[in-house]
Design a protein around this motif. Sequence first.
Motif, PDB file in Angstrom:
ATOM      1  N   TYR A 249       0.600  -0.945  -0.186  1.00 26.70           N
ATOM      2  CA  TYR A 249       0.015  -0.087  -0.366  1.00 26.70           C
ATOM      3  C   TYR A 249       1.275   1.157   0.564  1.00 26.70           C
ATOM      4  CZ  TYR A 249      -3.552   3.467   1.871  1.00 26.70           C
ATOM      5  OH  TYR A 249      -4.296   4.436   1.388  1.00 26.70           O
ATOM      6  N   LEU A 250       2.255   1.145   0.814  1.00 28.49           N
ATOM      7  CA  LEU A 250       2.869   2.526   0.963  1.00 28.49           C
ATOM      8  C   LEU A 250       4.060   2.721   0.113  1.00 28.49           C
ATOM      9  CD1 LEU A 250       3.457   2.148   4.682  1.00 28.49           C
ATOM     10  CD2 LEU A 250       2.477   3.519   4.043  1.00 28.49           C
ATOM     11  N   LYS A 251       4.406   1.008  -0.799  1.00 25.05           N
ATOM     12  CA  LYS A 251       5.086   1.402  -2.130  1.00 25.05           C
ATOM     13  C   LYS A 251       6.559   1.233  -1.234  1.00 25.05           C
ATOM     14  CE  LYS A 251       2.508   3.051  -5.716  1.00 25.05           C
ATOM     15  NZ  LYS A 251       0.985   3.453  -4.647  1.00 25.05           N
ATOM     16  N   LEU A 252       6.967   0.872   0.115  1.00 25.78           N
ATOM     17  CA  LEU A 252       7.623   0.784   0.115  1.00 25.78           C
ATOM     18  C   LEU A 252       8.521  -0.359   0.025  1.00 25.78           C
ATOM     19  CD1 LEU A 252       9.805   1.712   2.009  1.00 25.78           C
ATOM     20  CD2 LEU A 252       8.467   0.284   4.702  1.00 25.78           C
ATOM     21  N   ASP A 253       9.472  -0.639  -0.441  1.00 25.72           N
ATOM     22  CA  ASP A 253      10.641  -2.054  -0.422  1.00 25.72           C
ATOM     23  C   ASP A 253      11.324  -2.236   1.060  1.00 25.72           C
ATOM     24  OD1 ASP A 253      11.777  -4.022  -1.260  1.00 25.72           O
ATOM     25  OD2 ASP A 253      13.665  -2.514  -2.178  1.00 25.72           O
ATOM     26  N   ALA A 254      10.625  -3.848   1.243  1.00 23.34           N
ATOM     27  CA  ALA A 254      10.148  -3.936   3.073  1.00 23.34           C
ATOM     28  C   ALA A 254       9.749  -5.364   2.864  1.00 23.34           C
ATOM     29  CB  ALA A 254       9.769  -2.768   4.029  1.00 23.34           C
ATOM     30  N   THR A 255      10.649  -5.888   4.154  1.00 22.53           N
ATOM     31  CA  THR A 255      10.600  -7.653   4.184  1.00 22.53           C
ATOM     32  C   THR A 255      10.213  -7.646   5.499  1.00 22.53           C
ATOM     33  OG1 THR A 255      12.949  -8.179   4.851  1.00 22.53           O
ATOM     34  CG2 THR A 255      12.044  -8.397   2.263  1.00 22.53           C
ATOM     35  N   TYR A 256       9.076  -8.877   6.413  1.00 28.65           N
ATOM     36  CA  TYR A 256       8.764  -8.793   7.185  1.00 28.65           C
ATOM     37  C   TYR A 256       8.839 -10.438   7.473  1.00 28.65           C
ATOM     38  CZ  TYR A 256       6.254  -8.423  11.734  1.00 28.65           C
ATOM     39  OH  TYR A 256       5.749  -8.549  12.504  1.00 28.65           O
ATOM     40  N   SER A 257       9.695 -10.696   8.596  1.00 26.62           N
ATOM     41  CA  SER A 257      10.187 -12.213   8.804  1.00 26.62           C
ATOM     42  C   SER A 257       9.816 -12.689   9.799  1.00 26.62           C
ATOM     43  CB  SER A 257      11.521 -12.453   8.567  1.00 26.62           C
ATOM     44  OG  SER A 257      12.162 -11.891   7.211  1.00 26.62           O
ATOM     45  N   LEU A 258       9.410 -14.205   9.946  1.00 26.71           N
ATOM     46  CA  LEU A 258       9.427 -14.529  11.562  1.00 26.71           C
ATOM     47  C   LEU A 258      10.490 -15.586  12.126  1.00 26.71           C
ATOM     48  CD1 LEU A 258       6.504 -17.024  10.864  1.00 26.71           C
ATOM     49  CD2 LEU A 258       6.201 -14.742  11.741  1.00 26.71           C
TER      50      LEU A 258
END
Length: 268
Positions: free
Chosen positions: A26-35
Amino acid sequence: MKKFGLLGQKLSYSFSPVIHGVIFEYLKLDATYSLIEREPELLDQKAFHDIMAVYDGINVTIPYKSHIMPFLDEIDPAAARIGAVNTVVKRDGRLIGYNTDYFGALASLKALPYSEATGAILLGTGGSSKAVMQCLKALEIEPIYQVSRTPETNIVGENIRQLDYEMLATMDISGCLLVNCTPVGMETYEYASPVPKAVVGRQSSVFDLIYVPAVTTLLAYANEENVPHQNGLDMLMIQAVEAEKLWLSMPDLQQDQMLSHLKDSISI
C-alpha cells in the motif's frame, strides 16, 4: 530494502507477515517482514542485539514482551507503565521499546458493549494481558478479576482481585466483559476453551485475542449463548499499523484508512 520481523517462540500461526506485506504494498515500500523464532534459553542480551543488528525494527510476541525489556536502551513511558513491549524501534543506533497492543486492544474493547459490563474477567497474566489491563482501567471497568493458574495473591490492588480457574468456575461472577489473553483456544491447543460454557453464558461480552482460528471454542460458546463477542484480528491489524507508524516515522499514517484497506485485503 528495510527489514522487519516478529520475534517469538512459536510463530507458525502468525498472520503478521501477511498484514505487514499488505501495508508495504500500500505504501509502495521496499521492505520484508520475517518470523524470528527463538527458544527462551537462546535469547539473552547478546542474541537479541545480534537480531537487532539485522533488522530495522521488530514486533515481539509470546513469551518475550517483558523478557526483552532489560535489553533495550529506552522504553516509552506508556510501555513502561504497561510493563510489556511489543514493538522495538531502532533510532539513531538506540533500541526503543513501545507497546502498540494497547491501541489495538482499546479499539477492540470499544467495539463491544463495554459500558454495560459490571466488571471484567481477564484471563492470563502475560504481556498482552498487561496491555489489556491498562485498557480496562482507561475505560473505568471495575472490578477486574484477573485469572491465572497460579495467582500470587488474592487481592492485588484497588478493585483488582486474582483468582484461579477453579475459583472462577465456582463463583457466581456475571455481567462482566470476559477477555482471553491466554493461548488456550489456538489450533495447537486443539480448540480448547480456557473457561466452561456456563461461565461464558453469564457474561455481558467476550473478547478473545486469538485470531487463528477465527472462531475459537470460547467464541463459539459466546455465540451459542447470544453473548456479543469479537476475536483478535482487528487488534492485530491496528497494532501493526501503529508499529509501522513508529518504524517508518509516519505519525500521520491514517489508522482508519489503513485498517479499512487491510480488511478489504485480508480474510482468515
